[in-house]
Design a protein around this motif. Structure first.
Motif, PDB file in Angstrom:
ATOM      1  N   LEU A 433       0.851  -1.184   0.000  1.00  0.00           N
ATOM      2  CA  LEU A 433       0.000   0.000   0.000  1.00  0.00           C
ATOM      3  C   LEU A 433       0.886   1.234   0.000  1.00  0.00           C
ATOM      4  O   LEU A 433       1.736   1.397   0.878  1.00  0.00           O
ATOM      5  CB  LEU A 433      -0.912   0.018   1.228  1.00  0.00           C
ATOM      6  CG  LEU A 433      -1.791  -1.223   1.464  1.00  0.00           C
ATOM      7  CD1 LEU A 433      -2.587  -1.062   2.747  1.00  0.00           C
ATOM      8  CD2 LEU A 433      -2.723  -1.449   0.289  1.00  0.00           C
ATOM      9  N   CYS A 434       0.723   2.106  -0.986  1.00  0.00           N
ATOM     10  CA  CYS A 434       1.506   3.341  -1.093  1.00  0.00           C
ATOM     11  C   CYS A 434       0.555   4.541  -0.993  1.00  0.00           C
ATOM     12  O   CYS A 434      -0.445   4.599  -1.709  1.00  0.00           O
ATOM     13  CB  CYS A 434       2.261   3.387  -2.427  1.00  0.00           C
ATOM     14  SG  CYS A 434       3.459   2.059  -2.650  1.00  0.00           S
ATOM     15  N   VAL A 435       0.884   5.488  -0.103  1.00  0.00           N
ATOM     16  CA  VAL A 435       0.022   6.648   0.142  1.00  0.00           C
ATOM     17  C   VAL A 435       0.756   7.905  -0.318  1.00  0.00           C
ATOM     18  O   VAL A 435       1.934   8.096   0.001  1.00  0.00           O
ATOM     19  CB  VAL A 435      -0.339   6.758   1.641  1.00  0.00           C
ATOM     20  CG1 VAL A 435      -1.435   7.806   1.843  1.00  0.00           C
ATOM     21  CG2 VAL A 435      -0.791   5.410   2.186  1.00  0.00           C
ATOM     22  N   HIS A 436       0.045   8.763  -1.046  1.00  0.00           N
ATOM     23  CA  HIS A 436       0.677   9.969  -1.582  1.00  0.00           C
ATOM     24  C   HIS A 436      -0.346  11.098  -1.604  1.00  0.00           C
ATOM     25  O   HIS A 436      -1.536  10.866  -1.824  1.00  0.00           O
ATOM     26  CB  HIS A 436       1.185   9.695  -2.996  1.00  0.00           C
ATOM     27  CG  HIS A 436       1.905  10.850  -3.626  1.00  0.00           C
ATOM     28  ND1 HIS A 436       2.912  11.545  -3.003  1.00  0.00           N
ATOM     29  CD2 HIS A 436       1.747  11.439  -4.842  1.00  0.00           C
ATOM     30  CE1 HIS A 436       3.360  12.496  -3.800  1.00  0.00           C
ATOM     31  NE2 HIS A 436       2.665  12.462  -4.927  1.00  0.00           N
ATOM     32  N   ALA A 437       0.107  12.310  -1.371  1.00  0.00           N
ATOM     33  CA  ALA A 437      -0.750  13.489  -1.436  1.00  0.00           C
ATOM     34  C   ALA A 437      -0.340  14.314  -2.649  1.00  0.00           C
ATOM     35  O   ALA A 437       0.847  14.563  -2.873  1.00  0.00           O
ATOM     36  CB  ALA A 437      -0.626  14.326  -0.162  1.00  0.00           C
ATOM     37  N   GLY A 438      -1.319  14.740  -3.437  1.00  0.00           N
ATOM     38  CA  GLY A 438      -1.004  15.502  -4.631  1.00  0.00           C
ATOM     39  C   GLY A 438      -2.231  16.196  -5.180  1.00  0.00           C
ATOM     40  O   GLY A 438      -3.059  16.719  -4.424  1.00  0.00           O
ATOM     41  N   HIS A 466       6.440  -5.934   0.813  1.00  0.00           N
ATOM     42  CA  HIS A 466       5.166  -5.999   1.528  1.00  0.00           C
ATOM     43  C   HIS A 466       5.122  -4.904   2.587  1.00  0.00           C
ATOM     44  O   HIS A 466       6.119  -4.639   3.258  1.00  0.00           O
ATOM     45  CB  HIS A 466       5.044  -7.377   2.195  1.00  0.00           C
ATOM     46  CG  HIS A 466       3.728  -7.624   2.870  1.00  0.00           C
ATOM     47  ND1 HIS A 466       2.654  -8.176   2.218  1.00  0.00           N
ATOM     48  CD2 HIS A 466       3.320  -7.394   4.145  1.00  0.00           C
ATOM     49  CE1 HIS A 466       1.640  -8.298   3.072  1.00  0.00           C
ATOM     50  NE2 HIS A 466       2.024  -7.820   4.245  1.00  0.00           N
ATOM     51  N   GLY A 467       3.980  -4.229   2.738  1.00  0.00           N
ATOM     52  CA  GLY A 467       3.855  -3.243   3.795  1.00  0.00           C
ATOM     53  C   GLY A 467       3.172  -1.967   3.357  1.00  0.00           C
ATOM     54  O   GLY A 467       2.628  -1.870   2.254  1.00  0.00           O
ATOM     55  N   VAL A 468       3.208  -0.969   4.245  1.00  0.00           N
ATOM     56  CA  VAL A 468       2.606   0.336   3.994  1.00  0.00           C
ATOM     57  C   VAL A 468       3.727   1.355   3.798  1.00  0.00           C
ATOM     58  O   VAL A 468       4.653   1.443   4.609  1.00  0.00           O
ATOM     59  CB  VAL A 468       1.697   0.769   5.162  1.00  0.00           C
ATOM     60  CG1 VAL A 468       1.157   2.171   4.932  1.00  0.00           C
ATOM     61  CG2 VAL A 468       0.550  -0.215   5.337  1.00  0.00           C
ATOM     62  N   PHE A 469       3.611   2.137   2.716  1.00  0.00           N
ATOM     63  CA  PHE A 469       4.606   3.151   2.396  1.00  0.00           C
ATOM     64  C   PHE A 469       3.889   4.477   2.183  1.00  0.00           C
ATOM     65  O   PHE A 469       2.734   4.509   1.770  1.00  0.00           O
ATOM     66  CB  PHE A 469       5.394   2.767   1.139  1.00  0.00           C
ATOM     67  CG  PHE A 469       6.108   1.451   1.265  1.00  0.00           C
ATOM     68  CD1 PHE A 469       5.444   0.253   1.046  1.00  0.00           C
ATOM     69  CD2 PHE A 469       7.444   1.420   1.624  1.00  0.00           C
ATOM     70  CE1 PHE A 469       6.097  -0.958   1.182  1.00  0.00           C
ATOM     71  CE2 PHE A 469       8.109   0.215   1.761  1.00  0.00           C
ATOM     72  CZ  PHE A 469       7.432  -0.987   1.539  1.00  0.00           C
TER      73      PHE A 469
END
Length: 503
Positions: A433-438, A466-469
């Protein structure tokens, strides 16, 4: 480019290519030759690969390409001196009935379609040792696959300049009840020598002659065509008609506009599943093209043939109108947003011969993830079979924006805990899971048209960790502990989230 390679869904050897300045009708895609069959040449004994010096009235020179199906030679008429490309079948295949039928079908289909966008056949016959040969015009230039490798993607107007003559050739074939069945970049040849190059559709060898009696070339054991552009009905060995070529046109157009095909996979099993069941991401989510193109291309890529355009003419007319439409519309609305990108991976090689437990878990993860994120207030923006992007708006107020970013990280961490504890979890399946603000850009019709959140290649790293980024733009001011993400071939600013406790 001249080619003579074979591809099936059972194996995918690399293409063999000649220098791009010359080509004949050399592209091959066919049924696989069963082991032990067709191993003797027509004259008996072991097959030979001696280069012939003549085919009918044509003297043969150097080989332009060689593959599993045959060899293409540069030829010259013995009396007139006119150049030609001569395709000769390999001797060990010359007695195999299915492959001879394939060769004869190529000749018949190509001769029936008299069109500038179809290569011209000069002669056909057999060598003294029984090998069939085909003499056709020699083309100079390069295929579309080479152009896309050099350019990456084409502007919509340039893509249209290729697609219009290509669709004209397909319309001529369909009018004669001929379905090509293998429309792909390497079978579209761009002839050199003018400002507007002649576009030629190659390789009618796997064409379906709808009005011809006799057995089809598709069997229960082999699927004829190239998996990257094959329609679902072809992959399922079901009856095909002109709408199968429309699906391939949709995949081809998508590749030209986005610089990559609608689906890609490391194995043919995954690629097949994506074509059968996954919804492709919108072209405008992968490239800066108008959302008006999305409807036309995605309609052509419908799983159900009845939902596609009824004809090639309808497809190209819709595409032409969609390309012209943006010039009459202004720029769309821009808004701040936060996105969560979900990717499902399997251990290397695990999907080559998957068992039921692996497939069940692998296919269950993404729907489970999207359901949980929808409950958390995120809407789907891009779905691509084994990956998806969901987004939520960010308020302009700094405090509210900070809270929105925090909710996104919390949602990702909560989802990861849920996925790690899911019933039937297979240890070979991994989730990132990759989280980004834009920013997102909406077109005049309200559909997403661009923005840095949709430029996934810029912020979603390669690899399968594997994991949250999360990106620094998300984590700024949240007091969440993180560490650098594992290195990959493409560097990324994303950080692995290791502690989400509130400060």
């Amino acid at each position: 480019m001249a080619r003579a390679d074979d591809r099936t869904l059972q194996s995918a050897p690399p293409e063999q290519s000649a220098p791009p300045e010359v080509a004949g009708l050399a592209g091959e895609t066919t049924v696989a030759l069963p082991v032990g069959e067709g191993q003797a040449a027509a004259a008996g004994g072991e097959p030979t690969r001696e280069a012939p010096d003549r085919a009918g009235d044509y003297r043969l020179g150097s080989a332009l390409a060689e593959g599993g199906f045959g060899v293409v030679y540069r030829g010259e008429h013995a009396e007139r001196g006119t150049p030609a490309a001569v395709k000769v079948m390999h001797p060990e295949l010359a007695l195999h009935p299915d492959l001879l039928a394939r060769f004869e079908r190529e000749v018949e289909a190509t001769r029936r379609v008299r069109h500038p966008g179809v290569v011209e056949i000069f002669d056909v016959g057999r060598l003294a040792d029984g090998r069939p040969y085909l003499v056709m015009e020699l083309l100079e230039g390069a295929d579309l696959a080479q152009l896309l490798r050099d350019r990456g993607r084409l502007p919509p107007e340039e893509a249209l300049a290729v697609l219009e003559p290509l669709c004209s050739a397909l319309q001529a074939a369909h009018a004669l009840a001929i379905v090509h069945r293998d429309v792909k970049p390497s079978n579209v040849f761009l002839c050199a020598g003018s400002d507007r190059p002649r576009v030629v559709l190659l390789d009618f060898g796997v064409a379906k002659l709808l009005d011809a009696p006799g057995p089809a070339l598709t069997t229960s054991r082999h699927v004829v065509g190239s998996p990257s552009c094959m329609s679902p009905e072809q992959l399922m060995s079901r009856p095909v008609d002109a709408r199968s070529d429309i699906y391939a046109l949709g995949a081809l157009t998508y590749t030209m506009l986005a610089g990559e095909p609608p689906f890609s996979g490391t194995s043919l099993v995954v690629l097949r599943q994506l074509h059968l069941f996954a919804s492709p991401p919108r072209p405008s989510a992968r490239a800066r093209v108008s959302p008006s193109l999305d409807r036309v291309v995605l309609q052509a890529l419908s799983k159900d043939p009845a939902e596609r355009q009824a004809s090639v003419g309808e497809f190209i007319a819709g595409l032409r109108a969609a390309i012209a439409a943006p010039r009459a519309r202004g720029a769309g609305e821009r808004r701040a947003a936060v996105g969560i990108h979900v990717e499902v991976h399997a251990d290397p090689g695990a999907l080559e011969e998957p068992d039921a437990a692996l497939l069940d878990d692998f296919e269950a993860v993404l729907p489970l993830a999207l359901g949980a994120l929808a409950d958390a207030g995120f809407g789907a923006a891009v779905e691509a079979g084994t990956a998806a992007l969901v987004t939520a708006d960010r308020p302009l107020d700094p405090a509210a924006d900070k809270a929105a970013r925090r909710r996104a990280v919390d949602a990702a961490l909560s989802l990861m805990r849920q996925l790690d504890a899911r019933a039937g979890r297979d240890p070979r399946v991994h989730v990132r899971l990759c989280v980004h603000a834009g920013e997102l850009v909406a077109g005049a019709d309200g559909a997403l048209a661009g923005g840095d959140l949709l430029e996934l290649a810029a912020w979603v790293p390669e690899g399968t960790a594997h994991g949250v980024f999360a990106s620094p733009a998300v984590l700024d001011g949240l007091g969440i502990a993180a560490q650098p993400a594992p290195t990959s071939r493409r560097p990324s600013a994303l950080l692995r989230v290791i502690d989400a406790e509130r400060p």
